[in-house]
Write a protein that holds these residues in place. Structure first.
Motif, PDB file in Angstrom:
ATOM      1  N   VAL A 138     -18.450  33.379 -27.376  1.00 55.34           N
ATOM      2  CA  VAL A 138     -17.743  32.869 -28.337  1.00 55.34           C
ATOM      3  C   VAL A 138     -18.175  31.607 -28.979  1.00 55.34           C
ATOM      4  N   CYS A 139     -18.679  30.665 -27.944  1.00 52.52           N
ATOM      5  CA  CYS A 139     -19.095  29.336 -28.841  1.00 52.52           C
ATOM      6  C   CYS A 139     -20.278  29.599 -29.573  1.00 52.52           C
ATOM      7  N   TYR A 140     -21.181  30.432 -29.525  1.00 52.37           N
ATOM      8  CA  TYR A 140     -22.398  30.435 -30.155  1.00 52.37           C
ATOM      9  C   TYR A 140     -21.890  30.879 -31.978  1.00 52.37           C
ATOM     10  N   PRO A 141     -21.181  31.719 -32.028  1.00 51.69           N
ATOM     11  CA  PRO A 141     -20.921  32.063 -33.561  1.00 51.69           C
ATOM     12  C   PRO A 141     -20.161  30.812 -34.399  1.00 51.69           C
ATOM     13  N   LEU A 142     -19.158  29.955 -33.387  1.00 51.07           N
ATOM     14  CA  LEU A 142     -18.257  28.902 -34.024  1.00 51.07           C
ATOM     15  C   LEU A 142     -19.312  28.002 -34.027  1.00 51.07           C
ATOM     16  N   ALA A 184     -22.673  27.878 -34.860  1.00 50.32           N
ATOM     17  CA  ALA A 184     -23.533  28.294 -35.685  1.00 50.32           C
ATOM     18  C   ALA A 184     -22.935  28.319 -37.041  1.00 50.32           C
ATOM     19  N   ARG A 185     -21.932  28.625 -37.333  1.00 45.18           N
ATOM     20  CA  ARG A 185     -20.878  28.525 -38.684  1.00 45.18           C
ATOM     21  C   ARG A 185     -20.698  27.070 -39.103  1.00 45.18           C
ATOM     22  N   ARG A 186     -20.324  26.029 -37.893  1.00 44.82           N
ATOM     23  CA  ARG A 186     -20.208  24.809 -38.348  1.00 44.82           C
ATOM     24  C   ARG A 186     -21.465  24.135 -38.715  1.00 44.82           C
ATOM     25  N   ILE A 187     -22.552  24.468 -37.986  1.00 48.95           N
ATOM     26  CA  ILE A 187     -23.819  23.900 -38.206  1.00 48.95           C
ATOM     27  C   ILE A 187     -24.352  24.400 -39.723  1.00 48.95           C
ATOM     28  N   ALA A 188     -24.126  25.361 -39.945  1.00 53.10           N
ATOM     29  CA  ALA A 188     -24.400  26.028 -41.652  1.00 53.10           C
ATOM     30  C   ALA A 188     -23.785  24.864 -42.692  1.00 53.10           C
ATOM     31  N   ARG A 189     -22.738  24.395 -42.372  1.00 55.62           N
ATOM     32  CA  ARG A 189     -22.045  23.399 -43.098  1.00 55.62           C
ATOM     33  C   ARG A 189     -22.529  21.980 -43.149  1.00 55.62           C
ATOM     34  N   ILE A 190     -23.102  21.382 -41.844  1.00 56.15           N
ATOM     35  CA  ILE A 190     -23.469  20.125 -41.834  1.00 56.15           C
ATOM     36  C   ILE A 190     -24.996  20.400 -41.211  1.00 56.15           C
ATOM     37  N   ARG A 191     -25.942  19.798 -42.138  1.00 57.37           N
ATOM     38  CA  ARG A 191     -27.214  19.756 -41.789  1.00 57.37           C
ATOM     39  C   ARG A 191     -27.949  18.478 -41.370  1.00 57.37           C
ATOM     40  N   THR A 192     -27.652  18.150 -40.210  1.00 52.10           N
ATOM     41  CA  THR A 192     -28.225  16.935 -39.858  1.00 52.10           C
ATOM     42  C   THR A 192     -29.251  17.264 -38.678  1.00 52.10           C
ATOM     43  N   ILE A 228     -28.189  26.161 -28.505  1.00 44.89           N
ATOM     44  CA  ILE A 228     -27.426  27.334 -28.434  1.00 44.89           C
ATOM     45  C   ILE A 228     -28.183  28.584 -28.539  1.00 44.89           C
ATOM     46  N   HIS A 229     -29.116  28.500 -29.436  1.00 44.66           N
ATOM     47  CA  HIS A 229     -30.102  29.692 -29.712  1.00 44.66           C
ATOM     48  C   HIS A 229     -30.958  30.179 -28.028  1.00 44.66           C
ATOM     49  N   SER A 230     -31.225  28.860 -27.536  1.00 48.04           N
ATOM     50  CA  SER A 230     -32.002  29.060 -26.370  1.00 48.04           C
ATOM     51  C   SER A 230     -31.201  29.785 -25.156  1.00 48.04           C
ATOM     52  N   ILE A 231     -29.717  29.197 -25.232  1.00 48.18           N
ATOM     53  CA  ILE A 231     -29.010  29.711 -24.201  1.00 48.18           C
ATOM     54  C   ILE A 231     -28.585  31.392 -24.424  1.00 48.18           C
ATOM     55  N   LEU A 232     -28.519  31.351 -25.786  1.00 48.51           N
ATOM     56  CA  LEU A 232     -28.144  32.863 -26.064  1.00 48.51           C
ATOM     57  C   LEU A 232     -29.404  33.691 -25.611  1.00 48.51           C
ATOM     58  N   ALA A 233     -30.529  33.254 -26.006  1.00 51.20           N
ATOM     59  CA  ALA A 233     -31.670  34.103 -25.547  1.00 51.20           C
ATOM     60  C   ALA A 233     -31.877  34.272 -24.029  1.00 51.20           C
ATOM     61  N   ILE A 234     -31.653  33.166 -23.117  1.00 50.32           N
ATOM     62  CA  ILE A 234     -31.601  33.104 -21.827  1.00 50.32           C
ATOM     63  C   ILE A 234     -30.714  34.294 -21.193  1.00 50.32           C
ATOM     64  N   ASP A 273     -20.451  21.912 -23.910  1.00 45.28           N
ATOM     65  CA  ASP A 273     -20.703  20.425 -24.441  1.00 45.28           C
ATOM     66  C   ASP A 273     -21.087  20.321 -25.712  1.00 45.28           C
ATOM     67  N   ARG A 274     -22.205  21.240 -26.077  1.00 42.02           N
ATOM     68  CA  ARG A 274     -22.629  21.210 -27.405  1.00 42.02           C
ATOM     69  C   ARG A 274     -21.529  21.792 -28.643  1.00 42.02           C
ATOM     70  N   TYR A 275     -20.796  22.679 -28.186  1.00 47.87           N
ATOM     71  CA  TYR A 275     -19.526  23.292 -29.046  1.00 47.87           C
ATOM     72  C   TYR A 275     -18.528  22.143 -29.489  1.00 47.87           C
ATOM     73  N   ILE A 276     -18.246  21.143 -28.293  1.00 54.83           N
ATOM     74  CA  ILE A 276     -17.285  20.213 -28.686  1.00 54.83           C
ATOM     75  C   ILE A 276     -17.855  19.092 -29.426  1.00 54.83           C
ATOM     76  N   ALA A 277     -19.270  18.921 -29.263  1.00 56.48           N
ATOM     77  CA  ALA A 277     -19.879  17.785 -30.019  1.00 56.48           C
ATOM     78  C   ALA A 277     -19.993  18.322 -31.451  1.00 56.48           C
ATOM     79  N   THR A 278     -20.433  19.510 -31.487  1.00 60.96           N
ATOM     80  CA  THR A 278     -20.596  20.015 -33.012  1.00 60.96           C
ATOM     81  C   THR A 278     -19.247  20.186 -33.858  1.00 60.96           C
ATOM     82  N   VAL A 279     -18.462  21.020 -33.270  1.00 61.40           N
ATOM     83  CA  VAL A 279     -17.093  21.523 -33.836  1.00 61.40           C
ATOM     84  C   VAL A 279     -15.929  20.351 -33.812  1.00 61.40           C
ATOM     85  N   HIS A 280     -16.007  19.638 -32.714  1.00 58.62           N
ATOM     86  CA  HIS A 280     -14.805  18.693 -32.417  1.00 58.62           C
ATOM     87  C   HIS A 280     -15.645  17.363 -32.048  1.00 58.62           C
TER      88      HIS A 280
END
Length: 315
Positions: free
Chosen positions: A203-207, A209-217, A227-233, A111-118
């Motif tokens: 797979v979703c995490y680096p995609l 993270a890369r997108r967010i590095a370009r859009i700072r909102t 995503i960081h929380s999900i990756l840590a868990i 859900d977060r991947y689609i919201a951020t990348v698409h």
């Protein structure tokens, strides 16, 4: 689902480890998940991502309800006293809700991947009917799997290593069970319950993270925290559990026959089962980052109001 082979490995520390960890998880997890259910159902506007959060909190709560039985079992030296049917139901709920939690964490990540990348596609897909349908599908698949497992009949367990008079529950399955049902069940759980969803998260995490590095909102930064929380868990709870589960399956199918390795896998299986249960008290961290509505303002209302000081001027 955990067992031993002819080498007779032992992990005596488990009768102390599990009660301590499960009691901690039960208290912290119950407070965190019940609080999350209250906040996301009654205090937060309904949204597609919140539907997954509610279902994840519900899965965690069901998992927590099995822990008192598991705590009693381990305090009794791994001796189950509640009967075969109760063992079958509690054991099935215990393990199935682990995989339900992984499924909903994966849904949140997608859900977060689609919201951020698409974002344009997300505007069309963010209606709650879509997420409700996905959530219903997760529960339906899990329910059918649980029902099939329970209706297949009781499982034959070997005596607890070192305690032959004790009644094992959902562990130490006999070799006959592994040659019939248990191999198929564990292989399916490993592939569809762990390997596929964990791969999606990785797979979703680096995609994202890369997108967010370009859009700072604010929205993108919050998505990165999620995503960081999900990756840590995933790294703390589910990844070690999945790796040891694979080794455990290979040991039970006698691909790994070295007794030293078998003993190490048996002990690691107990440690990773304790780690995977921590998921239920770590998920509230994810709930906190998901929405601003359950941040510090919610906790401030729990504080007692301080009495006002009244100053008088003496004449």
């Amino acid at each position: 689902m955990n067992d031993s082979i002819d080498c007779n490995p032992r992990a005596d520390f488990q009768i102390y480890l599990f009660p301590v960890v499960y009691c901690l998880v039960l208290v912290l997890g119950f407070l965190g998940n019940m609080g999350a259910l209250y906040v996301f159902i009654f205090k937060t506007p309904c949204s597609s991502s919140n539907v997954y959060i509610i279902n994840l909190a519900l899965a965690d709560t069901i998992f927590l309800c099995t822990l008192p039985f598991r705590i009693h079992y381990h305090l009794k030296g791994n001796d189950w006293v509640f009967g075969a049917l109760a063992c079958h139901i509690i054991g099935t709920l215990f393990f199935t809700n682990i995989y339900i939690s992984i499924a909903f964490l994966t849904c949140i990540c997608i859900d977060r991947y689609i919201a951020t990348v698409h974002p344009h596609a997300y505007l069309r897909l963010r209606n709650t009917r879509c997420t409700q349908g996905v959530s219903l599908a997760v529960w339906t698949v899990a329910g059918v799997a649980m029902l099939a497992f329970i209706l297949a009949g009781p499982l034959d367990s070997a005596p607890t290593p070192g305690h032959h008079s004790h009644r094992s529950c959902f562990e130490n399955f006999s070799q006959r069970e592994w040659e019939t049902r248990m191999t198929a069940y564990n292989a399916c759980a490993l592939v569809f319950g762990s390997l596929v969803p964990l791969s999606v998260i990785m797979v979703c995490y680096p995609l994202v993270a890369r997108r967010i590095a370009r859009i700072r909102t604010g929205t993108s930064r919050r998505a990165l925290r999620i995503i960081h929380s999900i990756l840590a868990i995933t790294a703390i709870c589910f990844l070690p559990y999945a790796v040891v589960h694979l080794l455990h399956l290979l040991m039970r199918r006698q691909v790994i026959q070295n007794c030293g390795f078998a003993d190490a896998i048996y002990k690691a299986r107990r440690l990773t089962m304790a780690l995977v249960s921590l998921n239920s008290c770590l998920d509230p961290v994810l709930y906190y980052f998901t929405t601003s509505h359950c941040k510090w303002g919610f906790f401030r209302r729990l504080r007692l109001k301080r009495p006002r000081r009244v100053y008088t001027i003496s004449s």
